[in-house]
Design a protein around this motif. Structure first.
Motif, PDB file in Angstrom:
ATOM      1  N   VAL A  65       0.869  -1.180   0.000  1.00 33.13           N
ATOM      2  CA  VAL A  65       0.000   0.000   0.000  1.00 33.13           C
ATOM      3  C   VAL A  65       0.906   1.230   0.000  1.00 33.13           C
ATOM      4  N   SER A  66       0.703   2.125  -0.960  1.00 35.76           N
ATOM      5  CA  SER A  66       1.587   3.288  -1.062  1.00 35.76           C
ATOM      6  C   SER A  66       1.306   4.296   0.056  1.00 35.76           C
ATOM      7  N   HIS A  84       8.347   1.449   4.990  1.00 33.26           N
ATOM      8  CA  HIS A  84       9.433   2.397   4.740  1.00 33.26           C
ATOM      9  C   HIS A  84       8.804   3.652   4.172  1.00 33.26           C
ATOM     10  N   LEU A 131       8.067   4.921   1.511  1.00 32.74           N
ATOM     11  CA  LEU A 131       7.250   4.945   0.299  1.00 32.74           C
ATOM     12  C   LEU A 131       5.989   4.105   0.398  1.00 32.74           C
ATOM     13  N   GLU A 132       6.037   3.045   1.214  1.00 30.66           N
ATOM     14  CA  GLU A 132       4.894   2.126   1.225  1.00 30.66           C
ATOM     15  C   GLU A 132       4.940   1.198   2.434  1.00 30.66           C
TER      16      GLU A 132
END
Lengths: 293, 305
Positions: B8-9, B293, B295-296
């Protein structure tokens, strides 16, 4: 590089994961893959292939196969049935680009963005030993003679329905043969009603080493119809079920969203070159979250 | 390579967070009678502001999420013992009728006196929270420790079968019980808005002035919030909650969170339900992991052999 560089949500399933799930289903629901006459309830050892069932199946007294009526002997005046079994023993898939499934030459090499399906099925028939004929023929002759005042030899005189339970002679062993079926398939998005689904489509199919060619063609024709009309439509997966049913999750938490929340595939080729993508031994889906006021 | 991967972004997390804020409301009311007095509450709240951030150190940060009270009524009632006067009769000889005094009672109700001040406009809270996600395996065959430290904190009941459980592991928490910058900002904004509305009933001039007032109020809020921002920044830097309330809050939350998973997956996981006497088909789940992290967020798992 992040999984979600090109979409909001990303889901991927590896071929080994799917093959393991298939093996679990085959072992825990063997009756979905094995069909045989009641004779084999007491004689499972005579089946073409021994059924590998999970211990829980036998502990729960679940059937190892789905019981079928014996194969009727056509034109027999005295109803006679033959024992048989049909078993699907192997089922596996292979996403591009590994080659765990070697396709037959007729299908060529597995193209990009495709998956290979391998299925092995065995059929066994309990042929009558010569001794049984000696017992059954006088009986059949007597019934045939007593049936009418004129002798008949045509199939048109087969009784419309079997009036009595057929004689089903036991067998000491089955005569078995196995066929291997290979198919090439791909995935695509499509609507069923109002909802978007991930669908499986058949590209090609081959049953190997079957002669004469016409018989092979007939069987392939039938297998194609079964796959296209029977099995593949049942494998369609609703897009919400693939990742997570957001509306359902919100409802479970007691939240009523004022907006329409849905999932939609990331556009091809604007966002991703292939969606769904079959590559790196995985099926990958790139999905966007759509929130409408 | 994991058998199943879900990602998941961060952008989706932010949109989902906004969606949750817009749609989340909490309301409750209760009234208890304790004999001589009654106590109750009638509250309704919603969320405003704040941001969510996935970070490189496997943590999720929710920053400066405002809890706004639409209704924060405390109901206090007193049941004073009933006092009655009069009511007696003087018997008079016939034919003079009896003389009866009227009976007058006070404090007959329950409660007799009740006040329900609404503190909604005076109270505002702000919460900042940093936590990491962790997947742990609950094995039903392993006996619980004795004494069980989670016994009193467990909201989610113990499962009867093995499970993969996902927990939020709190790192720091900053809870401002009285968010003074917002309280002061809101009061100033409300007062000035009322004054301007009284002077200029409508029109673009009024709208322009109100927009300027909103900006001034935001500036006041920001200036008054600077000490709290510094404290939150230090907490984040040292990964420790400053302030006794925050420190205790983090400890309690840590304990509470370690006893209550936010999500559970049965192992083995049922993929085909029992039907017509057939046992359900279940697949073993192995190596479930969850990590974040910047980003996602990624969840991965394997199917057991």
């Amino acid at each position: 590089m992040a999984f979600t560089d090109r979409s909001d949500l990303y889901a991927a399933v590896h071929e080994e994961g799917i093959n393991r799930v298939v093996r679990h289903i085959m072992q825990q629901r063997p009756s979905l893959f094995n069909y045989a006459t009641p004779f084999f309830l007491q004689n499972p050892g005579l089946l073409c292939v021994r059924i590998k069932a999970a211990p829980e199946v036998t502990a729960a007294g679940n059937p190892l196969f789905t019981v079928q009526t014996p194969l009727p002997v056509l034109a027999a005046a005295q109803p006679v049935g033959l024992n048989y079994c049909l078993q699907f023993t192997d089922l596996a898939i292979d996403f591009h680009d590994s080659d765990t499934i070697k396709l037959p030459p007729e299908l060529g090499t597995l193209p990009a963005q495709r998956l290979a399906l391998y299925m092995k099925g065995c059929f066994g028939l309990g042929c009558l030993p010569e001794g049984y004929y000696a017992d059954l023929i006088p009986l059949a002759e007597a019934v045939a003679v007593s049936r009418g005042d004129k002798p008949s030899f045509g199939l048109a005189d087969i009784p419309a329905r079997q009036e009595r339970d057929p004689i089903v002679p036991p067998v000491r062993e089955l005569t078995c043969f196995c066929l291997e079926l290979y198919a090439v398939l791909h995935f695509e998005w499509g609507f069923i009603g109002q909802d978007e689904y991930l669908k499986v489509r058949l590209d090609g199919l081959e049953i190997v080493d079957l002669k004469p060619v016409e018989m092979e063609n007939i069987l392939e024709c039938y297998a194609e119809a079964v796959l296209r009309l029977g099995i593949l439509p049942r494998l369609s997966i609703r897009i919400e079920k693939m990742v997570l049913d957001i509306t359902r999750l919100l409802r479970q938490q007691g939240l009523q969203a004022g907006q329409q929340i849905s999932l939609a595939p990331a556009p091809v080729p604007a966002a991703v070159p292939h969606n769904p993508a079959v590559e790196d031994d995985q099926l990958k889906a790139f999905v966007n979250l759509v929130i409408q006021p | 390579m994991a058998h199943l991967t879900l990602a998941v972004s961060e952008a989706t997390f932010k949109r989902s967070f906004d969606l949750l804020k817009r749609n989340f409301t909490f309301q409750d009311s209760d009234l208890q009678d304790y004999g001589a007095f009654t106590l109750g509450y009638d509250v309704k709240m919603h969320l405003e502001g704040g941001s969510v951030d996935l970070r490189a150190d496997n943590t999720v940060q929710i920053k400066e999420l405002d809890i706004r009270w639409d209704r924060l009524k405390v109901i206090i009632g007193l049941d004073v013992p009933e006092i009655c006067v009069g009511g007696g009769c003087i018997n008079m000889p016939w034919p003079v009728p009896d003389i009866c005094l009227p009976k007058i009672c006070v404090f007959s109700g329950d409660p007799d006196v009740s006040i329900s001040p609404d503190f909604a406009s005076l109270v505002a809270q702000e919460i900042s929270f940093t936590g990491s996600l962790a997947a742990r395996y609950f094995d039903v065959t392993i006996p619980l420790p004795s004494p069980d430290p989670c016994q009193l904190l467990r909201v989610v009941p113990l499962p009867g079968n093995n499970q993969w459980q996902i927990f939020v592991d709190p790192q720091t928490m900053d809870l401002d019980l009285f968010d003074f910058p917002d309280i002061v900002g809101n009061l100033i904004e409300d007062a000035l808005t009322s004054a301007v509305t009284a002077l200029i009933p409508g029109g673009w001039v009024r709208d322009l002035i109100l927009a300027i007032i909103g900006g001034i109020a935001d500036l006041i809020r920001a200036i008054l919030d600077i000490p709290d921002d510094i404290e939150e920044w230090l907490s984040d830097l040292f990964n420790v909650s400053f302030g006794l309330l925050d420190f205790i809050g983090t400890l309690v939350l840590d304990f509470f969170a370690s006893c209550n998973p936010i999500y559970s997956i049965d192992d083995p996981f049922e993929i085909l339900p029992a039907a017509s006497g057939l046992i359900p088909v279940r697949i073993p789940i192995r190596n479930l992991s969850v990590r974040a992290h910047d980003l996602e967020m990624v969840i991965q798992t394997d199917v057991g052999a």
